[in-house]
Design a protein around this motif. Structure first.
Motif, PDB file in Angstrom:
ATOM      1  N   MET A   1      -3.266   3.986  -2.468  1.00 37.14           N
ATOM      2  CA  MET A   1      -3.276   2.892  -3.684  1.00 37.14           C
ATOM      3  C   MET A   1      -2.760   1.548  -3.105  1.00 37.14           C
ATOM      4  O   MET A   1      -1.716   1.271  -2.531  1.00 37.14           O
ATOM      5  CB  MET A   1      -2.626   3.519  -4.537  1.00 37.14           C
ATOM      6  CG  MET A   1      -2.556   2.858  -5.760  1.00 37.14           C
ATOM      7  SD  MET A   1      -4.162   2.662  -6.567  1.00 37.14           S
ATOM      8  CE  MET A   1      -4.133   4.436  -7.349  1.00 37.14           C
ATOM      9  N   VAL A   2      -3.755   0.743  -3.282  1.00 31.24           N
ATOM     10  CA  VAL A   2      -3.288  -0.876  -2.984  1.00 31.24           C
ATOM     11  C   VAL A   2      -3.265  -1.590  -4.302  1.00 31.24           C
ATOM     12  O   VAL A   2      -4.150  -1.359  -5.110  1.00 31.24           O
ATOM     13  CB  VAL A   2      -4.438  -1.351  -1.991  1.00 31.24           C
ATOM     14  CG1 VAL A   2      -3.926  -2.870  -1.618  1.00 31.24           C
ATOM     15  CG2 VAL A   2      -4.611  -0.531  -0.729  1.00 31.24           C
ATOM     16  N   ARG A   3      -2.130  -2.361  -4.492  1.00 33.48           N
ATOM     17  CA  ARG A   3      -2.007  -3.257  -5.666  1.00 33.48           C
ATOM     18  C   ARG A   3      -2.907  -4.302  -5.364  1.00 33.48           C
ATOM     19  O   ARG A   3      -3.061  -4.896  -4.273  1.00 33.48           O
ATOM     20  CB  ARG A   3      -0.542  -3.629  -5.504  1.00 33.48           C
ATOM     21  CG  ARG A   3       0.586  -2.857  -6.165  1.00 33.48           C
ATOM     22  CD  ARG A   3       0.667  -2.992  -7.448  1.00 33.48           C
ATOM     23  NE  ARG A   3       1.829  -2.216  -8.020  1.00 33.48           N
ATOM     24  CZ  ARG A   3       2.816  -2.685  -8.094  1.00 33.48           C
ATOM     25  NH1 ARG A   3       3.241  -3.959  -7.983  1.00 33.48           N
ATOM     26  NH2 ARG A   3       3.992  -1.831  -8.597  1.00 33.48           N
TER      27      ARG A   3
ATOM     28  N   SER B   1      -2.847   9.225 -10.493  1.00 35.45           N
ATOM     29  CA  SER B   1      -2.506   9.084 -11.936  1.00 35.45           C
ATOM     30  C   SER B   1      -2.230   7.822 -12.260  1.00 35.45           C
ATOM     31  O   SER B   1      -2.044   6.767 -11.497  1.00 35.45           O
ATOM     32  CB  SER B   1      -1.180   9.880 -12.200  1.00 35.45           C
ATOM     33  OG  SER B   1      -0.236   9.290 -11.282  1.00 35.45           O
TER      34      SER B   1
ATOM     35  N   SER C   1      -0.161  13.003  -4.178  1.00 32.66           N
ATOM     36  CA  SER C   1      -0.820  12.005  -5.262  1.00 32.66           C
ATOM     37  C   SER C   1      -0.201  10.602  -5.254  1.00 32.66           C
ATOM     38  O   SER C   1       0.720  10.268  -4.640  1.00 32.66           O
ATOM     39  CB  SER C   1      -0.473  12.583  -6.841  1.00 32.66           C
ATOM     40  OG  SER C   1      -1.354  11.779  -7.626  1.00 32.66           O
ATOM     41  N   VAL C   2      -1.160   9.685  -5.654  1.00 34.31           N
ATOM     42  CA  VAL C   2      -0.817   8.303  -5.756  1.00 34.31           C
ATOM     43  C   VAL C   2      -0.742   7.840  -7.288  1.00 34.31           C
ATOM     44  O   VAL C   2      -1.608   8.576  -8.034  1.00 34.31           O
ATOM     45  CB  VAL C   2      -1.517   7.535  -4.898  1.00 34.31           C
ATOM     46  CG1 VAL C   2      -1.255   7.697  -3.395  1.00 34.31           C
ATOM     47  CG2 VAL C   2      -3.154   7.555  -5.180  1.00 34.31           C
ATOM     48  N   SER C   3      -0.028   6.844  -7.532  1.00 34.37           N
ATOM     49  CA  SER C   3      -0.124   6.256  -8.998  1.00 34.37           C
ATOM     50  C   SER C   3      -0.578   4.854  -8.933  1.00 34.37           C
ATOM     51  O   SER C   3      -0.149   4.090  -8.043  1.00 34.37           O
ATOM     52  CB  SER C   3       1.351   6.465  -9.603  1.00 34.37           C
ATOM     53  OG  SER C   3       1.744   5.189 -10.140  1.00 34.37           O
ATOM     54  N   THR C   4      -1.242   4.496  -9.923  1.00 31.94           N
ATOM     55  CA  THR C   4      -1.764   3.133  -9.722  1.00 31.94           C
ATOM     56  C   THR C   4      -0.614   2.030  -9.903  1.00 31.94           C
ATOM     57  O   THR C   4      -0.783   0.862  -9.880  1.00 31.94           O
ATOM     58  CB  THR C   4      -2.873   2.810 -10.943  1.00 31.94           C
ATOM     59  OG1 THR C   4      -2.249   3.379 -12.077  1.00 31.94           O
ATOM     60  CG2 THR C   4      -4.039   3.445 -10.517  1.00 31.94           C
ATOM     61  N   GLN C   5       0.556   2.494 -10.514  1.00 32.83           N
ATOM     62  CA  GLN C   5       1.708   1.612 -10.447  1.00 32.83           C
ATOM     63  C   GLN C   5       2.539   1.489  -9.264  1.00 32.83           C
ATOM     64  O   GLN C   5       3.610   0.781  -9.215  1.00 32.83           O
ATOM     65  CB  GLN C   5       2.693   1.993 -11.740  1.00 32.83           C
ATOM     66  CG  GLN C   5       2.155   1.777 -12.844  1.00 32.83           C
ATOM     67  CD  GLN C   5       2.926   1.783 -14.051  1.00 32.83           C
ATOM     68  OE1 GLN C   5       4.049   2.849 -13.992  1.00 32.83           O
ATOM     69  NE2 GLN C   5       2.916   0.797 -15.184  1.00 32.83           N
ATOM     70  N   GLY C   6       2.031   1.971  -8.005  1.00 31.46           N
ATOM     71  CA  GLY C   6       2.395   1.831  -6.900  1.00 31.46           C
ATOM     72  C   GLY C   6       3.400   2.902  -6.191  1.00 31.46           C
ATOM     73  O   GLY C   6       4.634   2.280  -5.965  1.00 31.46           O
TER      74      GLY C   6
ATOM     75  N   PRO D   1      -0.289   5.657 -14.983  1.00 31.30           N
ATOM     76  CA  PRO D   1       0.732   5.411 -15.890  1.00 31.30           C
ATOM     77  C   PRO D   1       0.499   4.101 -16.452  1.00 31.30           C
ATOM     78  O   PRO D   1       0.335   3.088 -15.836  1.00 31.30           O
ATOM     79  CB  PRO D   1       1.839   5.558 -15.174  1.00 31.30           C
ATOM     80  CG  PRO D   1       1.721   5.341 -13.834  1.00 31.30           C
ATOM     81  CD  PRO D   1       0.232   5.321 -13.348  1.00 31.30           C
TER      82      PRO D   1
ATOM     83  N   MET E   1       0.789  -1.148  -0.110  1.00 29.06           N
ATOM     84  CA  MET E   1      -0.085  -0.039  -0.034  1.00 29.06           C
ATOM     85  C   MET E   1       0.829   1.298  -0.066  1.00 29.06           C
ATOM     86  O   MET E   1       1.826   1.465   0.830  1.00 29.06           O
ATOM     87  CB  MET E   1      -0.888   0.002   1.220  1.00 29.06           C
ATOM     88  CG  MET E   1      -1.913   0.973   1.412  1.00 29.06           C
ATOM     89  SD  MET E   1      -1.415   2.537   1.984  1.00 29.06           S
ATOM     90  CE  MET E   1      -1.165   2.154   3.661  1.00 29.06           C
ATOM     91  N   VAL E   2       0.427   2.242  -0.833  1.00 29.45           N
ATOM     92  CA  VAL E   2       1.077   3.789  -0.854  1.00 29.45           C
ATOM     93  C   VAL E   2      -0.029   4.367  -0.435  1.00 29.45           C
ATOM     94  O   VAL E   2      -1.172   4.398  -0.655  1.00 29.45           O
ATOM     95  CB  VAL E   2       1.624   3.957  -2.087  1.00 29.45           C
ATOM     96  CG1 VAL E   2       3.008   3.163  -2.388  1.00 29.45           C
ATOM     97  CG2 VAL E   2       1.013   3.807  -3.255  1.00 29.45           C
TER      98      VAL E   2
ATOM     99  N   GLN F   1      -5.311  -1.370 -15.035  1.00 27.90           N
ATOM    100  CA  GLN F   1      -4.558  -1.604 -13.906  1.00 27.90           C
ATOM    101  C   GLN F   1      -5.152  -2.210 -12.601  1.00 27.90           C
ATOM    102  O   GLN F   1      -6.265  -2.044 -12.415  1.00 27.90           O
ATOM    103  CB  GLN F   1      -4.160  -0.154 -13.380  1.00 27.90           C
ATOM    104  CG  GLN F   1      -3.416   0.899 -14.386  1.00 27.90           C
ATOM    105  CD  GLN F   1      -2.000   0.638 -14.313  1.00 27.90           C
ATOM    106  OE1 GLN F   1      -1.312   0.428 -13.116  1.00 27.90           O
ATOM    107  NE2 GLN F   1      -1.382   0.572 -15.534  1.00 27.90           N
TER     108      GLN F   1
ATOM    109  N   ALA G   1      -5.366  -2.208  -9.508  1.00 29.84           N
ATOM    110  CA  ALA G   1      -5.222  -1.288  -8.266  1.00 29.84           C
ATOM    111  C   ALA G   1      -6.240  -0.814  -7.603  1.00 29.84           C
ATOM    112  O   ALA G   1      -7.406  -0.692  -8.392  1.00 29.84           O
ATOM    113  CB  ALA G   1      -4.193  -0.259  -8.689  1.00 29.84           C
TER     114      ALA G   1
ATOM    115  N   VAL H   1       6.565   1.230  -4.477  1.00 24.82           N
ATOM    116  CA  VAL H   1       6.795  -0.335  -4.183  1.00 24.82           C
ATOM    117  C   VAL H   1       7.818  -0.870  -5.127  1.00 24.82           C
ATOM    118  O   VAL H   1       8.262  -0.532  -6.171  1.00 24.82           O
ATOM    119  CB  VAL H   1       5.240  -0.766  -4.594  1.00 24.82           C
ATOM    120  CG1 VAL H   1       5.366  -2.334  -4.551  1.00 24.82           C
ATOM    121  CG2 VAL H   1       4.162  -0.203  -3.670  1.00 24.82           C
TER     122      VAL H   1
END
Lengths: 210, 367
Positions: free
Chosen positions: B200-202, B276, A183-188, B278, A153-154, B293, B295, A209
């Motif tokens: 954000m959780v993977r 965002s 901000s957060v990004s979906t790539q972790g 990416p 988690m971030v 994604q 996530a 991550v």
């Protein structure tokens, strides 16, 4: 009322064993006190008598044997006295403050250990669960925390950015500054932006991550 | 027995407890390559320490690095990577300065304030600070780029060039007063922007509530090389997960990476940029594709998500060049209120705010 010198001091004075100052004080007193002077004379006579008696003792006396016999006789006498004297029951009194002090110490210790070792979020979750248990409400824990997270988690908030992964945690904040953006990004990854008020320098911090 | 022995143990246990709270010094290493365009003048880790907390070490890094540009070019931005040297997994952090602008031979400083919580391990905990990338004013790059800093820093630089050009043009065509008004408007937007703590959780953060599908409204930027035609995410409570977008490359060049801005509007009517998205894609000219994604986006306060929007924030072509929206595109009323200003715009508006219009004009004339 005349204050007499202690008998022990008079005995030591008679044998010449008093320290200098006490010897002078005792001599001054004995000179003016008939009663003490007589006692000093008696001690001197007794001492001389003991010396004479010692001279008349046989040469082959076993002093160790004699000492052991005397000690044994004293013990026998004490034991006999215990047997014939009625004993008062011994009451064990427990001072009230001892368990109280022990309990207070343990309480402080447990509180300190909790504060040092248990994360604040866990404490809050346990607190909420206990409160719900006592008030009969349900669900406040579930509303604020997901039941299960599958991945790392971030997070980003006005307090900074944070990464929680594999039991490790990484947090980045900037001393004395409020982030102007996060901000957060979906790539972790999570990022936050800070502006130095004086230099106008922008700093962007981020966690990722693995 | 009880009353006599327990109090004697308490000071011993308390001393042990105090020992666990006692901070150790921190080992640190600064790794700059031999041919690095910056040289380390000094490093102050004065207030850094390590405190044992239960089964973990809490490592506080408070450092200030003094560096010098030893290259022949102006450094526009720099990224340092910060990580714990314990070998355990647990992520990396970075500290970047996007508005650095250090001339050859110039000295500058970078502050690092990081808190790491690591599982207890044998040996003294150590932290390593490593150079990840440096971007020069000619967009050339130096560094290992472990964190993909080149892409990020190039976007910052393109945005900086765009915004400087816009403000300089405004100064020349409309005068200092118009520039001042624009700066005031920028500062007002920055102060007025809604923000909310996000996580954000993977994968999926499981929530007991049933979810629903919610469509993204596409904020199309006509000049964008990528067209966003359709987007969906699953929403439940204050979570949104698994965003999916249909995309089409409408440029004549192959696209290899893009970043989408994800906007969320709550029932209270406030809209903000939540995240965002990416993604690496390989889209030939006119080719369509899908970007997904795995996530979950979660808000730290209850939020009933009413609607979601998306826009293309940046695009990277196969040759490494990048596209960012023009100033006229982000000046559209809808985007203007929600798109975050560039680091350069924040830098310039802060100069105006703190030092006034003349200082801003002098700054704009630098390059």
């Amino acid at each position: 009322m005349t204050r007499h010198t202690a008998e022990t001091d008079l005995a030591l004075y008679a044998s010449g064993d008093l320290p200098v100052w006490r010897k002078l004080a005792t001599a001054w007193h004995v000179r003016g006190c008939e009663e003490c002077r007589r006692l000093v004379e008696t001690f001197r006579l007794d001492r001389d008598g003991l010396h004479d008696a010692a001279d008349r003792l046989p040469d082959d006396i076993d002093w160790d044997q004699l000492s052991a016999e005397m000690t044994a006789n004293i013990h026998v006498g004490l034991a006999a006295g215990e047997c014939v004297t009625p004993r008062a029951p011994k009451i064990e009194t427990l001072a009230w403050w001892r368990p109280a002090a022990a309990a207070a110490g343990i309480l402080v210790l447990v509180a300190g250990a909790w504060w040092l070792n248990v994360p604040r979020s866990d404490t809050e979750t346990i607190g909420r669960a206990l409160r719900d248990m006592f008030t009969g409400q349900r669900g406040s824990v579930a509303q604020t925390a997901p039941q299960e997270d599958r991945g790392p988690m971030v997070g980003a908030s006005s307090a900074g950015i944070e990464l929680v992964e594999n039991g490790g945690r990484m947090k980045i904040e900037q001393s004395g500054l409020q982030p102007v953006m996060y901000s957060v990004s979906t790539q972790g990854s999570a990022s936050t932006r800070w502006v130095d008020e004086d230099t106008a320098q922008v700093t962007i911090t981020a966690v990722y991550v693995q | 027995m009880f009353s006599k022995s327990i109090p004697r143990f308490i000071p011993v246990l308390a001393a042990m407890l105090a020992w666990t709270a006692y901070g150790q010094s921190l080992n640190h290493k600064i790794d700059l390559p031999k041919d690095s365009p910056v040289g380390l003048l000094s490093a102050d880790f004065g207030n850094s320490n390590v405190i044992a907390r239960g089964g973990a070490n809490q490592i506080e890094v408070n450092a200030s690095l003094s560096l010098r540009n030893s290259s022949q070019k102006r450094i526009r931005s720099m990224t340092l990577m910060v990580y714990a040297q314990d070998g355990a997994a647990g992520g990396k952090g970075s500290v970047a300065v996007p508005t650095l602008d250090a001339a050859p031979g110039e000295t500058f400083s970078i502050g690092i304030k990081t808190l790491l919580v690591r599982p207890l391990a044998s040996g003294t905990p150590a932290v390593e600070v490593k150079l990840d990338g440096i971007l020069f004013d000619d967009l050339s790059f130096y560094g290992p780029d472990t964190l993909h800093s080149q892409r990020t820093m190039t976007v910052w630089e393109l945005e900086a060039q765009r915004d400087r050009k816009y403000f300089k043009n405004l100064l020349e065509t409309a005068g200092a007063e118009a520039l001042g008004k624009e700066m005031l408007a920028s500062l007002a937007r920055q102060g007025d922007r809604s923000r909310m703590g996000v996580q954000m959780v993977r994968g999926r953060a499981t929530n007991v509530e049933a979810d629903r599908e919610l469509q993204f409204a596409s904020l199309d930027i006509p000049e964008s090389p990528i067209e966003l035609s359709n987007g969906l995410a699953r929403v439940s409570g204050n979570e949104a997960r698994a965003p999916r977008f249909d995309i089409r490359n409408r440029s004549n060049r192959t696209v290899q990476h893009l970043e989408i801005g994800w906007l969320v509007k709550g029932q209270q009517g406030r809209e903000f940029q939540a995240a965002s998205v990416p993604g690496d894609v390989k889209l030939a000219p006119n080719q369509s594709g899908q970007m997904t994604q795995d996530a979950t986006l979660r808000f730290d306060r209850p939020l009933a998500i009413e609607s979601m929007s998306a826009f293309v924030a940046s695009v990277e072509f196969a040759d490494g060049t990048q596209w960012v929206p023009s100033r006229s595109a982000i000046n559209q009323p809808r985007l203007r209120q929600v798109v975050e200003p560039s680091p350069e715009e924040q830098h310039l508006s802060q100069i105006y705010n703190k030092k006034g219009l003349q200082a801003l004009i002098a700054e704009l004339k630098k390059f």
